[in-house]
Design a protein around this motif. Structure first.
Motif, PDB file in Angstrom:
ATOM      1  N   THR A  59      -2.111 -13.343   8.915  1.00 49.23           N
ATOM      2  CA  THR A  59      -2.191 -11.943   8.560  1.00 49.23           C
ATOM      3  C   THR A  59      -0.824 -11.295   8.683  1.00 49.23           C
ATOM      4  O   THR A  59      -0.179 -11.407   9.715  1.00 49.23           O
ATOM      5  CB  THR A  59      -3.187 -11.216   9.490  1.00 49.23           C
ATOM      6  OG1 THR A  59      -4.448 -11.867   9.418  1.00 49.23           O
ATOM      7  CG2 THR A  59      -3.340  -9.761   9.089  1.00 49.23           C
ATOM      8  N   PRO A  60      -0.330 -10.590   7.651  1.00 46.13           N
ATOM      9  CA  PRO A  60       0.967  -9.946   7.771  1.00 46.13           C
ATOM     10  C   PRO A  60       0.917  -8.824   8.802  1.00 46.13           C
ATOM     11  O   PRO A  60      -0.120  -8.198   9.022  1.00 46.13           O
ATOM     12  CB  PRO A  60       1.218  -9.396   6.362  1.00 46.13           C
ATOM     13  CG  PRO A  60      -0.122  -9.278   5.751  1.00 46.13           C
ATOM     14  CD  PRO A  60      -0.954 -10.381   6.342  1.00 46.13           C
ATOM     15  N   ALA A  61       2.052  -8.596   9.458  1.00 44.10           N
ATOM     16  CA  ALA A  61       2.131  -7.525  10.437  1.00 44.10           C
ATOM     17  C   ALA A  61       1.877  -6.202   9.742  1.00 44.10           C
ATOM     18  O   ALA A  61       2.447  -5.928   8.685  1.00 44.10           O
ATOM     19  CB  ALA A  61       3.496  -7.533  11.105  1.00 44.10           C
ATOM     20  N   LEU A  62       1.032  -5.377  10.327  1.00 42.30           N
ATOM     21  CA  LEU A  62       0.766  -4.062   9.761  1.00 42.30           C
ATOM     22  C   LEU A  62       0.463  -3.087  10.887  1.00 42.30           C
ATOM     23  O   LEU A  62       0.059  -3.467  11.972  1.00 42.30           O
ATOM     24  CB  LEU A  62      -0.370  -4.098   8.738  1.00 42.30           C
ATOM     25  CG  LEU A  62      -1.708  -4.745   9.126  1.00 42.30           C
ATOM     26  CD1 LEU A  62      -2.569  -3.783   9.928  1.00 42.30           C
ATOM     27  CD2 LEU A  62      -2.464  -5.186   7.890  1.00 42.30           C
ATOM     28  N   ALA A  84       0.802  -7.504  -1.431  1.00 43.73           N
ATOM     29  CA  ALA A  84      -0.288  -8.427  -1.115  1.00 43.73           C
ATOM     30  C   ALA A  84      -1.466  -7.686  -0.492  1.00 43.73           C
ATOM     31  O   ALA A  84      -2.635  -7.967  -0.808  1.00 43.73           O
ATOM     32  CB  ALA A  84       0.215  -9.514  -0.166  1.00 43.73           C
ATOM     33  N   PHE A  85      -1.179  -6.728   0.385  1.00 43.91           N
ATOM     34  CA  PHE A  85      -2.257  -5.949   1.011  1.00 43.91           C
ATOM     35  C   PHE A  85      -2.974  -5.088  -0.030  1.00 43.91           C
ATOM     36  O   PHE A  85      -4.205  -5.000  -0.041  1.00 43.91           O
ATOM     37  CB  PHE A  85      -1.683  -5.076   2.129  1.00 43.91           C
ATOM     38  CG  PHE A  85      -2.702  -4.200   2.793  1.00 43.91           C
ATOM     39  CD1 PHE A  85      -3.707  -4.748   3.578  1.00 43.91           C
ATOM     40  CD2 PHE A  85      -2.665  -2.822   2.636  1.00 43.91           C
ATOM     41  CE1 PHE A  85      -4.659  -3.938   4.187  1.00 43.91           C
ATOM     42  CE2 PHE A  85      -3.606  -2.007   3.238  1.00 43.91           C
ATOM     43  CZ  PHE A  85      -4.611  -2.569   4.023  1.00 43.91           C
ATOM     44  N   HIS A  86      -2.217  -4.467  -0.923  1.00 43.98           N
ATOM     45  CA  HIS A  86      -2.829  -3.668  -1.983  1.00 43.98           C
ATOM     46  C   HIS A  86      -3.717  -4.534  -2.872  1.00 43.98           C
ATOM     47  O   HIS A  86      -4.836  -4.139  -3.225  1.00 43.98           O
ATOM     48  CB  HIS A  86      -1.733  -2.988  -2.809  1.00 43.98           C
ATOM     49  CG  HIS A  86      -2.251  -2.181  -3.940  1.00 43.98           C
ATOM     50  ND1 HIS A  86      -2.025  -2.502  -5.262  1.00 43.98           N
ATOM     51  CD2 HIS A  86      -3.018  -1.056  -3.961  1.00 43.98           C
ATOM     52  CE1 HIS A  86      -2.611  -1.613  -6.041  1.00 43.98           C
ATOM     53  NE2 HIS A  86      -3.219  -0.728  -5.291  1.00 43.98           N
ATOM     54  N   ALA A  87      -3.225  -5.725  -3.215  1.00 43.09           N
ATOM     55  CA  ALA A  87      -4.032  -6.634  -4.041  1.00 43.09           C
ATOM     56  C   ALA A  87      -5.312  -7.044  -3.315  1.00 43.09           C
ATOM     57  O   ALA A  87      -6.377  -7.176  -3.933  1.00 43.09           O
ATOM     58  CB  ALA A  87      -3.208  -7.862  -4.418  1.00 43.09           C
ATOM     59  N   ALA A 127      -7.667  -4.778  10.584  1.00 43.76           N
ATOM     60  CA  ALA A 127      -6.828  -5.489  11.557  1.00 43.76           C
ATOM     61  C   ALA A 127      -7.190  -6.971  11.650  1.00 43.76           C
ATOM     62  O   ALA A 127      -6.352  -7.788  12.048  1.00 43.76           O
ATOM     63  CB  ALA A 127      -6.949  -4.830  12.923  1.00 43.76           C
ATOM     64  N   GLY A 128      -8.395  -7.340  11.283  1.00 41.08           N
ATOM     65  CA  GLY A 128      -8.805  -8.735  11.355  1.00 41.08           C
ATOM     66  C   GLY A 128      -8.737  -9.494  10.046  1.00 41.08           C
ATOM     67  O   GLY A 128      -9.146 -10.658   9.992  1.00 41.08           O
ATOM     68  N   TRP A 129      -8.226  -8.887   8.994  1.00 40.53           N
ATOM     69  CA  TRP A 129      -8.175  -9.552   7.696  1.00 40.53           C
ATOM     70  C   TRP A 129      -7.098 -10.627   7.648  1.00 40.53           C
ATOM     71  O   TRP A 129      -6.035 -10.492   8.262  1.00 40.53           O
ATOM     72  CB  TRP A 129      -7.879  -8.551   6.589  1.00 40.53           C
ATOM     73  CG  TRP A 129      -9.025  -7.671   6.203  1.00 40.53           C
ATOM     74  CD1 TRP A 129     -10.287  -7.684   6.720  1.00 40.53           C
ATOM     75  CD2 TRP A 129      -9.003  -6.631   5.226  1.00 40.53           C
ATOM     76  NE1 TRP A 129     -11.048  -6.720   6.121  1.00 40.53           N
ATOM     77  CE2 TRP A 129     -10.299  -6.063   5.198  1.00 40.53           C
ATOM     78  CE3 TRP A 129      -8.030  -6.129   4.376  1.00 40.53           C
ATOM     79  CZ2 TRP A 129     -10.627  -5.013   4.352  1.00 40.53           C
ATOM     80  CZ3 TRP A 129      -8.354  -5.081   3.527  1.00 40.53           C
ATOM     81  CH2 TRP A 129      -9.646  -4.529   3.514  1.00 40.53           C
ATOM     82  N   ASP A 130      -7.368 -11.679   6.895  1.00 39.77           N
ATOM     83  CA  ASP A 130      -6.348 -12.648   6.499  1.00 39.77           C
ATOM     84  C   ASP A 130      -5.903 -12.260   5.087  1.00 39.77           C
ATOM     85  O   ASP A 130      -6.697 -12.307   4.149  1.00 39.77           O
ATOM     86  CB  ASP A 130      -6.902 -14.077   6.489  1.00 39.77           C
ATOM     87  CG  ASP A 130      -7.180 -14.593   7.886  1.00 39.77           C
ATOM     88  OD1 ASP A 130      -6.588 -14.055   8.835  1.00 39.77           O
ATOM     89  OD2 ASP A 130      -7.996 -15.524   8.029  1.00 39.77           O
TER      90      ASP A 130
END
Length: 273
Positions: A59-62, A84-87, A127-130
């Motif tokens: 998971t990218p840092a956010l 990537a998060f928007h997609a 927060a738990g998404w890959d």
């Protein structure tokens, strides 16, 4: 006659070493008490700097922040992970697995989620998404015809260390993606230009950039949908910029976040591409 004769020799002495002369300590005791032995190599890192754990979380840092009572602002470290998060948001919305969100508004390194009934619950889920990295073939593709006749074409060619006639081939050989929109209705910030081709903004902005101007600044390409001031480097012209923003159309903006864009060179008025 009694007594010991004067000539009788004295008994041998076995304690000839002077009492004040001590023998040297054995070699194994030579280290001063104040100098402990060096720690083993595996412990040489200071206690305050533990070894970094292996990275296993894809998971990218956010960072997720509340924005009012019914919105979240998600901050990401770079443009690639923002895209990537928007997609991922769009994929989940299309699949029906994204909780209710009225608007998804991406920026350079942020994504705003507005109209969220329960922001805290959504923040915990996000927060738990890959987050899977974006792929080059995601999204709708739009072709934009361009005459490479901009007033800054020679300056950009010099920055790229090529002849002016080579700018069209270099710029149009890449596929771009709308990272976010802003500045003016229909203005999309397009990523996809290699770092070696990034150029600075003009030292002195123009008071008027014509509609349809194809421009570069930093990592972005763009097409001006209307005449406005601007400081980007102008390398070409879109013959019909009215397509970029049409309020009468169901989707007014031609370029929306996530759209792929290809620039297609077309001949100029003198027949040169």
């Amino acid at each position: 006659m009694s007594g010991t004769p004067a000539s009788t020799p004295a008994s041998p002495r076995t304690d000839r070493a002077p009492v004040s002369t001590l023998s040297a300590p054995p070699l194994t005791d030579r280290a001063p008490v104040s100098r402990p032995p060096a720690p083993p190599l595996t412990d040489r890192a200071p206690a305050s700097t533990p070894p970094a754990p292996p990275r296993t979380d894809p998971t990218p840092a956010l960072t997720i922040r509340p924005a009012g009572h019914h919105a979240l602002l998600v901050e990401l470290p770079d443009a690639e992970r923002t895209a990537a998060f928007h997609a991922e948001l769009l994929r989940r919305r299309a699949a029906g697995t994204l909780p209710p969100v009225e608007e998804i508004v991406p920026g350079a390194r942020t994504v705003l989620l507005d109209g969220v009934p329960d922001p805290e619950a959504l923040a915990r889920r996000i927060a738990g998404w890959d987050i899977a990295p974006g792929t080059a073939d995601d999204g709708e593709t739009v072709d934009i015809p361009v005459r490479y006749d901009g007033p800054d074409l020679s300056d950009v060619a010099a920055l790229w260390s090529v002849a002016p006639g080579e700018v069209a081939g270099l710029h149009s050989s890449h596929t771009y993606r709308v990272a976010f929109c802003g500045f003016a209705p229909g203005f999309g910030y397009l990523t996809g230009l290699p770092q070696a081709l990034h150029v600075p903004r003009r030292a002195t902005p123009r008071t008027r950039v014509p509609a349809g101007a194809v421009a570069l600044a930093g990592p972005y390409s763009a097409v001006y949908p209307r005449s406005t001031p601007g400081g980007w480097q102008l390398i070409g012209t879109m013959p019909d910029p009215g397509e970029l923003w049409d309020p009468a159309r169901e989707r007014a903006a031609l370029l929306t976040p996530g759209t792929r864009v290809r620039f297609v060179p077309v001949p100029d008025e003198e027949g040169a591409a």
